[in-house]
Write a protein that holds these residues in place. Structure first.
Motif, mmCIF file in Angstrom:
data_model
loop_
_atom_site.group_PDB
_atom_site.id
_atom_site.type_symbol
_atom_site.label_atom_id
_atom_site.label_comp_id
_atom_site.label_asym_id
_atom_site.label_seq_id
_atom_site.Cartn_x
_atom_site.Cartn_y
_atom_site.Cartn_z
ATOM 1 N N TYR A 1 5.833 3.073 18.760
ATOM 2 C CA TYR A 1 5.374 2.118 17.639
ATOM 3 C C TYR A 1 6.375 2.461 16.532
ATOM 4 C CZ TYR A 1 2.464 0.895 13.720
ATOM 5 O OH TYR A 1 1.896 0.100 12.464
ATOM 6 N N LEU A 2 6.695 3.884 16.414
ATOM 7 C CA LEU A 2 7.763 4.267 15.439
ATOM 8 C C LEU A 2 9.033 3.670 15.477
ATOM 9 C CD1 LEU A 2 7.348 8.215 15.242
ATOM 10 C CD2 LEU A 2 6.542 6.669 13.458
ATOM 11 N N VAL A 3 9.743 3.257 16.617
ATOM 12 C CA VAL A 3 10.624 2.500 17.096
ATOM 13 C C VAL A 3 10.486 1.163 16.579
ATOM 14 C CG1 VAL A 3 12.035 1.468 18.773
ATOM 15 C CG2 VAL A 3 11.652 4.005 19.051
ATOM 16 N N ILE A 4 9.230 0.548 16.591
ATOM 17 C CA ILE A 4 9.138 -0.932 16.441
ATOM 18 C C ILE A 4 9.214 -0.933 14.824
ATOM 19 C CG2 ILE A 4 7.112 -2.557 16.314
ATOM 20 C CD1 ILE A 4 6.113 -1.601 18.948
ATOM 21 N N VAL A 5 8.598 -0.068 14.147
ATOM 22 C CA VAL A 5 8.427 -0.144 12.811
ATOM 23 C C VAL A 5 9.641 0.080 12.045
ATOM 24 C CG1 VAL A 5 7.714 0.895 10.343
ATOM 25 C CG2 VAL A 5 5.991 0.441 12.573
ATOM 26 N N LEU A 6 10.398 1.029 12.481
ATOM 27 C CA LEU A 6 11.622 1.552 11.954
ATOM 28 C C LEU A 6 12.989 0.574 12.240
ATOM 29 C CD1 LEU A 6 11.837 5.345 12.425
ATOM 30 C CD2 LEU A 6 11.173 4.119 10.209
ATOM 31 N N GLY A 7 12.916 0.166 13.431
ATOM 32 C CA GLY A 7 13.779 -0.706 13.835
ATOM 33 C C GLY A 7 13.675 -2.197 13.302
ATOM 34 N N ASN A 8 12.413 -2.555 13.190
ATOM 35 C CA ASN A 8 12.246 -4.037 12.357
ATOM 36 C C ASN A 8 12.582 -4.007 11.057
ATOM 37 O OD1 ASN A 8 11.579 -6.288 14.538
ATOM 38 N ND2 ASN A 8 10.083 -4.391 15.092
ATOM 39 N N LEU A 9 12.122 -2.607 10.603
ATOM 40 C CA LEU A 9 12.372 -2.437 9.076
ATOM 41 C C LEU A 9 13.925 -2.479 8.734
ATOM 42 C CD1 LEU A 9 9.886 0.056 7.744
ATOM 43 C CD2 LEU A 9 10.083 -2.150 6.786
ATOM 44 N N LEU A 10 14.672 -1.785 9.585
ATOM 45 C CA LEU A 10 15.987 -1.716 9.446
ATOM 46 C C LEU A 10 16.531 -3.231 9.470
ATOM 47 C CD1 LEU A 10 18.553 -0.194 9.158
ATOM 48 C CD2 LEU A 10 18.817 0.075 11.622
ATOM 49 N N ILE A 11 16.085 -4.021 10.407
ATOM 50 C CA ILE A 11 16.765 -5.397 10.364
ATOM 51 C C ILE A 11 16.465 -5.985 9.180
ATOM 52 C CG2 ILE A 11 16.403 -7.727 11.411
ATOM 53 C CD1 ILE A 11 17.909 -6.185 13.351
ATOM 54 N N ILE A 12 15.013 -6.210 8.441
ATOM 55 C CA ILE A 12 14.918 -6.675 7.259
ATOM 56 C C ILE A 12 15.683 -6.207 6.189
ATOM 57 C CG2 ILE A 12 12.888 -7.098 5.609
ATOM 58 C CD1 ILE A 12 10.958 -6.812 7.963
ATOM 59 N N VAL A 13 15.895 -4.756 6.152
ATOM 60 C CA VAL A 13 16.598 -4.246 5.047
ATOM 61 C C VAL A 13 18.121 -4.752 5.002
ATOM 62 C CG1 VAL A 13 17.513 -2.136 3.999
ATOM 63 C CG2 VAL A 13 14.986 -2.473 4.644
ATOM 64 N N THR A 14 18.572 -4.821 6.216
ATOM 65 C CA THR A 14 19.929 -5.133 6.473
ATOM 66 C C THR A 14 20.208 -6.656 6.046
ATOM 67 O OG1 THR A 14 20.246 -3.556 8.420
ATOM 68 C CG2 THR A 14 21.746 -5.138 8.267
ATOM 69 N N ILE A 15 19.148 -7.549 6.600
ATOM 70 C CA ILE A 15 19.490 -8.736 6.036
ATOM 71 C C ILE A 15 19.374 -9.180 4.791
ATOM 72 C CG2 ILE A 15 18.242 -11.030 6.226
ATOM 73 C CD1 ILE A 15 17.816 -10.447 9.276
ATOM 74 N N ILE A 16 18.216 -8.315 3.709
ATOM 75 C CA ILE A 16 18.279 -8.589 2.561
ATOM 76 C C ILE A 16 19.165 -7.992 1.740
ATOM 77 C CG2 ILE A 16 16.670 -7.995 0.515
ATOM 78 C CD1 ILE A 16 14.216 -8.055 2.463
ATOM 79 N N CYS A 17 19.875 -6.901 2.091
ATOM 80 C CA CYS A 17 20.744 -6.371 1.430
ATOM 81 C C CYS A 17 22.161 -6.837 1.730
ATOM 82 C CB CYS A 17 20.693 -4.660 1.515
ATOM 83 S SG CYS A 17 18.975 -4.082 0.826
ATOM 84 N N SER A 18 22.426 -7.682 2.522
ATOM 85 C CA SER A 18 23.891 -8.094 3.031
ATOM 86 C C SER A 18 24.043 -9.448 2.562
ATOM 87 C CB SER A 18 23.775 -7.941 4.563
ATOM 88 O OG SER A 18 23.756 -6.472 4.859
ATOM 89 N N GLU A 19 25.011 -9.531 1.721
ATOM 90 C CA GLU A 19 25.220 -10.962 1.080
ATOM 91 C C GLU A 19 25.819 -11.899 2.542
ATOM 92 O OE1 GLU A 19 28.060 -10.225 -2.126
ATOM 93 O OE2 GLU A 19 26.543 -10.246 -3.538
ATOM 94 N N GLY A 20 26.642 -11.163 3.433
ATOM 95 C CA GLY A 20 26.968 -11.988 4.539
ATOM 96 C C GLY A 20 26.049 -12.637 5.555
ATOM 97 N N LEU A 21 24.638 -11.927 5.365
ATOM 98 C CA LEU A 21 23.825 -12.496 6.311
ATOM 99 C C LEU A 21 22.698 -13.276 5.682
ATOM 100 C CD1 LEU A 21 23.066 -9.115 8.212
ATOM 101 C CD2 LEU A 21 24.548 -10.793 8.786
ATOM 102 N N ASN A 22 23.233 -14.290 4.826
ATOM 103 C CA ASN A 22 22.246 -15.310 3.928
ATOM 104 C C ASN A 22 22.137 -16.560 4.799
ATOM 105 O OD1 ASN A 22 24.760 -16.204 3.498
ATOM 106 N ND2 ASN A 22 24.669 -15.918 1.252
ATOM 107 N N CYS A 23 22.376 -16.628 5.942
ATOM 108 C CA CYS A 23 22.477 -18.026 6.437
ATOM 109 C C CYS A 23 20.846 -18.219 7.198
ATOM 110 C CB CYS A 23 23.236 -18.307 7.718
ATOM 111 S SG CYS A 23 23.344 -17.010 9.027
#
Length: 311
Positions: free
Chosen positions: A33-55
């Motif tokens: 469960y910790l891997v699920i929450v942290l892993g998916n949060l990392l994906i979300i934060v990376t996409i929101i905070c990266s200008e190159g992932l705005n497609c």
């Protein structure tokens, strides 16, 4: 006269009755469960905070990661807590709420995956029209439509179940409240309801899966006209999505596209699509995607006190 509903709570059998195994499962599933929450949060934060992932592809991926967190959170915390208690109970209202939430997030995820396949189809088969067709407005409405579809699906499943009378026994042979185990406890004939459940859940899963398979056959066929580099990049992206689709749809079709019966394998299969698949999704999309990995490296290297760029 229909028997009255005098059940106020249900008793869950859980995954296992072995005390020692339950202790091992507590640690293991807590880690999952910790891997699920942290892993998916990392994906979300990376996409929101990266200008190159705005497609659009990453826009949909961020929503998929959010759904995975919500989906697993409906069942995993209760399952983990139940490993520590002998009597695993859930109130009637809590059971119905869990049923509703499981199918809301599960149905929405199926529709999001279908939308992601359509996005890949347009990107590969109609690249010149991609930015016109898949504009921000269209993508937003696709996500809204996915949530509306998941809500409608969940409401049907919940209403079909909640109108049934439950007068005992109240022991659910599962670790969470789902339609088929509850139908077995109803104090009335559930044949028609069972058919409606299969028509709703099973056919949504099967129809979406067929649409996905056909779309990817067309995509793979169209890749023959691309350059070797273009084929490799497109195939890498599609392979990640195809893997996630198989991991999601295979267990769902097994569970819901059949008469209202339960098998001994059901618990392990549902563990797979409620916990294992949400845990694997971030790994699949990051390990096979250089853009996401590069964005994560850049995110780690920048000053974390700097605010994210506006979307």
């Amino acid at each position: 006269m229909e028997p009255a509903n005098n059940v106020t709570e249900f008793i869950l059998s859980g995954l296992t009755q072995d005390q020692e195994l339950q202790q091992v499962c507590f640690v293991l599933f807590l880690l999952f469960y910790l891997v699920i929450v942290l892993g998916n949060l990392l994906i979300i934060v990376t996409i929101i905070c990266s200008e190159g992932l705005n497609c659009p592809m990453y826009f949909f991926l961020s929503h998929l990661s959010f759904i995975d967190i919500c989906y697993s959170s409906v069942t995993a915390p209760k399952l983990i807590a139940d490993f520590l208690v002998e009597r695993k109970t859930i109130s009637f209202d809590g059971c119905i709420a869990q049923l509703f939430m499981v199918h809301l997030f599960g149905g929405t995820e199926i529709f999001i995956l279908t939308v992601m396949a359509y996005d890949r189809y347009i990107a590969i088969c109609n690249p010149l029209l991609y930015t016109t067709i898949m504009n921000k407005h269209v993508c937003s409405w696709m996500v809204v439509a996915s949530w509306v579809g998941g809500f409608a699906h969940s409401m049907v499943q919940t209403l079909l179940t909640v109108q049934l009378p439950f007068c005992g026994p109240n022991e659910i042979d599962h670790y969470f409240c789902d339609v088929h185990p509850l139908l077995k406890l109803a104090c009335t004939d559930t044949f028609i309801v069972g058919i409606m459940v299969v028509a709703n859940s099973g056919m949504i899963s099967l129809t979406s899966f067929v649409v996905l398979v056909v779309s990817y056959i067309v995509i793979l066929a169209s890749l023959r006209s691309h350059s070797s580099k273009g084929r490799l990049k497109a195939f890498s992206t599609c392979a990640s999505h195809i893997t996630v689709v198989i991991l999601n749809f295979g267990p769902c079709i097994f569970i819901y596209l059949r008469p209202s019966t339960t098998f001994s394998e059901d618990k392990m299969v549902t563990v797979f699509f409620t916990i294992i698949t949400p845990m694997l999704n971030p790994l699949i999309y990051t390990l096979r995607n250089e853009e996401v990995k590069n964005a994560m490296r850049k995110l780690w290297s920048i000053n974390f006190s700097k605010s994210c760029p506006s979307l």
